[in-house]
Every structure is written in C-alpha cells, then in structure tokens.
Motif scaffolding. Structure first.
Motif, PDB file in Angstrom:
ATOM      1  N   PRO A   1       7.064   0.760   0.144  1.00  0.00           N
ATOM      2  CA  PRO A   1       5.917   1.455  -0.455  1.00  0.00           C
ATOM      3  C   PRO A   1       4.603   0.678  -0.325  1.00  0.00           C
ATOM      4  O   PRO A   1       3.524   1.274  -0.184  1.00  0.00           O
ATOM      5  N   PHE A   2       4.693  -0.639  -0.363  1.00  0.00           N
ATOM      6  CA  PHE A   2       3.490  -1.467  -0.286  1.00  0.00           C
ATOM      7  C   PHE A   2       2.963  -1.539   1.145  1.00  0.00           C
ATOM      8  O   PHE A   2       1.751  -1.629   1.359  1.00  0.00           O
ATOM      9  N   LEU A   3       3.842  -1.482   2.124  1.00  0.00           N
ATOM     10  CA  LEU A   3       3.407  -1.437   3.519  1.00  0.00           C
ATOM     11  C   LEU A   3       2.745  -0.098   3.829  1.00  0.00           C
ATOM     12  O   LEU A   3       1.776  -0.031   4.589  1.00  0.00           O
TER      13      LEU A   3
ATOM     14  N   VAL B   1      10.671  -7.491  -6.836  1.00  0.00           N
ATOM     15  CA  VAL B   1       9.641  -7.305  -5.807  1.00  0.00           C
ATOM     16  C   VAL B   1       8.548  -6.350  -6.274  1.00  0.00           C
ATOM     17  O   VAL B   1       7.346  -6.626  -6.107  1.00  0.00           O
ATOM     18  N   THR B   2       8.933  -5.232  -6.857  1.00  0.00           N
ATOM     19  CA  THR B   2       7.953  -4.192  -7.209  1.00  0.00           C
ATOM     20  C   THR B   2       6.906  -4.679  -8.210  1.00  0.00           C
ATOM     21  O   THR B   2       5.700  -4.512  -7.972  1.00  0.00           O
TER      22      THR B   2
ATOM     23  N   TRP C   1      -0.129  -8.321  -7.577  1.00  0.00           N
ATOM     24  CA  TRP C   1      -0.869  -9.206  -6.674  1.00  0.00           C
ATOM     25  C   TRP C   1      -0.945  -8.717  -5.231  1.00  0.00           C
ATOM     26  O   TRP C   1      -1.607  -9.338  -4.403  1.00  0.00           O
ATOM     27  N   GLY C   2      -0.255  -7.644  -4.913  1.00  0.00           N
ATOM     28  CA  GLY C   2      -0.350  -7.086  -3.573  1.00  0.00           C
ATOM     29  C   GLY C   2       0.521  -7.817  -2.555  1.00  0.00           C
ATOM     30  O   GLY C   2       1.218  -8.789  -2.873  1.00  0.00           O
ATOM     31  N   LEU C   3       0.448  -7.346  -1.317  1.00  0.00           N
ATOM     32  CA  LEU C   3       1.268  -7.912  -0.248  1.00  0.00           C
ATOM     33  C   LEU C   3       0.987  -9.395  -0.018  1.00  0.00           C
ATOM     34  O   LEU C   3       1.852 -10.122   0.468  1.00  0.00           O
TER      35      LEU C   3
END
Length: 373
Positions: free
Chosen positions: A26-28, A144-145, A151-153
């Motif tokens: 989801p973050f990518l 991880v989530t 703080w983001g990727l």
C-alpha cells in the motif's frame, strides 16, 4: 529446550520479512504511484526467490555444513526490506525484494536441520520452531503498517531491526549445536534409504494444503466484507494457525505424525466448506477451524520430509518449508480470476477440493521406517 526457543525466535525474525514485503505494497502504491501489476511483480520477486531457490540451498547444506548461513541469511532478508523503501527506481526496489526473498530461502534448510538436532526428534519442540515462523509472518503487518504510516517509506531501514535481533538470538544456539570449527566440513550421511516416492507424495500433500490456505488468506477478508470485519477474519485465521501448529506437535506424540495429519485434513474439509456456506458471524468459527486444521500438519510435514530423506535433510527442509508451501501463492491469481468470472463464493468453494485431495493422498503415506541402530 533453550536452543529450540532461540531458533524459534530467529525463525520468527526471518519469516517476519515474508509478511513485510506484502505489507509494503500500500505504501509503494501511495508513495510512488505503482500500479497493481508493478506491486504484484515486487511481491512475486520476493516469493519466487524465497521458494524456488530454497531447494538449491537445501542441496548445498546436504553437502556442507553451513551454520554461518543462518545469521547471515537473517541479515540479508532484513537488508532487502530495509532497502526496498528507499531505493530510487522500480528496478532497484524489485531487486531489493528479491534479495530479501533470497535471505529467507538461504535460512530455512540449515535452520531446519539444526532445529531437528536441537529437538532430538521431539515433535513438540519442532512445533515450537515452526510456530516461530508462523508468528513472525503474522506480526509483519502489525509492525510495518504503523511504522510506515507515521514516518513513510523513508523509515524502512528501521525494519532491519528484527534481522539484527534474530541474528543475535540464534548465534549462541548455532555455535552450541555445531561447534566453532564445524562450519565447512562435509555432512556425514545419516544412513538408511531415501524414500523418494513417499517424499513426492508428501510434497503433493503440502502443495494441496498451500493452495487452500493461501487462497483463504488472500480472499477471506474480502469475502466477509472487508474493513473491520476483514481484519477480524485475518486475525482469526492467523491465530488459528498458531494454535494449530502447537496442537500438531502434541497430537503427533499421542497418535503419530501420519494419523494426526490424516485427521487434520479430514477435519479441514467441512471446516473450509463452512467458510463458504456458513451464514453471518458463524463464518468466523469456520475460519478458525480451517486454520487450526490446516496448521496441525505444518511442523509434521518438515520432520516427515526429513525422515523420508534421511540422507538429504537439507533438501527435504528446502522443499517442505519453501517450494511446496509457496506454490499456493502462485495459484492465488487463478482463484482471483475465477472470482471475477463468477463470484467470490464460487471461487472459494473450489478450494474445498484441495483438503479432500490432501486427505486422500495422506492416506497413502506411512511412517518412515526407523533408522537402523
């Protein structure tokens, strides 16, 4: 027993990275604008490198003792995920995911061999070792989530911490089980005959189990409606897996490995059917029952595979913990295609056939003959 606990903790830290790569998706998508095809390619890179390559490491560990591979592979798995969030291109992200999968692949065959030594053939200690991997995989989204949400990727290097912890926890056990000077010596054959036909049938049983479990884990959250209901379904699925792993070792002590496996797969048939057919909240009961039944044989697969191939326990571990287990991830797109062509209920109903096949094939298995004294 302390050594089994150390190896189980290390197993948890390594398998954390099997769950961490999907948790990055989801973050990518949000941070880099990757599409579904792009992110599925990243997950596939990790899956293929952790599964297809794993039997190769099994062959290598059958020829040479490589205890140093356990802490090194743990660090490599963590390094790949740490780099995946800060790389500047899709190609580098793909390679980072593949690197993490390579570390996972390198870890399992040698660690399964040492766990067998540490457990002294006991089914319950081996189930604790397997439980470590189950808990590590399940904990990945939980850790991880929140971290990347805040703080983001760019915070992905912090995800290397479990790898460092896992290497530190396992190193004393590895040294105690192998001796400081035993790292590169050739492995002495255990004696006895390798039963390849029996091992092939066991591998098919594991493949059938993998297809149904991965299919459920991929789609059960959507099936119950997504959102909070889906999160509860996944939690129940993972918790049931942990309970089933521990229960499997105890049932093997009481009944034997093959009878316990047969009973588990027989119970999985109505349990999976209940997921598809049960109305309302009752579905959660059947999700839990399915997970328990499908995880009871999990650690038993590993020890049975090693006993079917007493001269190639590394190869056995690489297949039973890696290749055969991951096949389900390669078939889950077919379940999705079936759902799009029909309905999700129909697609999940097709999964009922796989515990039936596993049960039928498990009926042809026999306990491996004990090694000659």
């Amino acid at each position: 027993m302390n050594r089994i606990w150390s190896l189980a903790a290390g197993h948890a830290c390594v398998d954390f990275y099997q769950g961490a790569v999907p948790a990055l998706v989801p973050f990518l998508v949000a941070g880099r604008g990757y599409g579904y095809v792009a992110v599925s390619g990243i997950v596939l890179a990790a899956t293929l490198s952790s599964s297809v390559v794993q039997p190769l490491f099994g062959v290598l560990t059958d020829r040479w003792r490589m205890p140093w591979l356990i802490p090194l592979a743990t660090v490599v798995a963590g390094t790949g995920v740490a780099l995946a969030g800060v790389t500047g291109s899709y190609a580098l992200t793909w390679l980072a995911a593949a690197l993490s999968g390579l570390g996972v692949a390198a870890y399992h065959p040698e660690s399964a061999r040492l766990a067998r030594i540490a457990s002294e053939g006991g089914h319950v200690p081996m189930s604790w070792f397997s439980l470590g991997g189950t808990l590590g995989f399940a904990s990945a989204p939980v850790l991880v989530t929140p971290l990347l949400s805040v703080w983001g990727l760019g915070a992905s290097p912090l995800l290397a911490a479990p790898a460092v912890l896992g290497a530190a926890l396992t190193l004393p056990a590895v040294r105690a089980l192998t001796g400081a000077r035993g790292g590169s010596r050739a492995v002495v054959r255990a004696g006895g005959r390798d039963d390849w036909p029996g091992f092939a049938r066991l591998t098919l049983v594991i493949v059938f189990r993998s297809v149904v479990y991965v299919g459920l884990s991929a789609f059960v959250a959507l099936y119950v409606g997504g959102g909070a209901a889906g999160a509860v379904a996944l939690f129940v699925l993972f918790a049931g897996g942990a309970a089933g792993t521990v229960l499997g070792g105890r049932l093997a002590v009481r009944w034997g490995r093959v009878p316990a496996m047969r009973v588990a797969y027989a119970a999985a048939v109505p349990a999976v059917a209940g997921v598809v057919l049960a109305p309302g909240p009752l579905v959660y009961v059947f999700v839990a029952a399915s997970s328990v039944a499908l995880y009871v044989p999990f650690s038993l697969h590993v020890t049975l595979g090693q006993d079917f191939l007493p001269n190639r326990v590394g190869t056995a571990g690489g297949v039973t913990l890696g290749l055969a287990v991951s096949v389900g991830g390669l078939t889950s797109p077919l379940v999705g295609a079936m759902a799009e062509a029909t309905t999700l209920r129909t697609a999940l109903a097709c999964l009922i056939a796989f515990p039936v096949l596993a049960w039928l094939l498990a009926r042809t298995l026999r306990e491996p003959a004990p090694e000659p004294a």
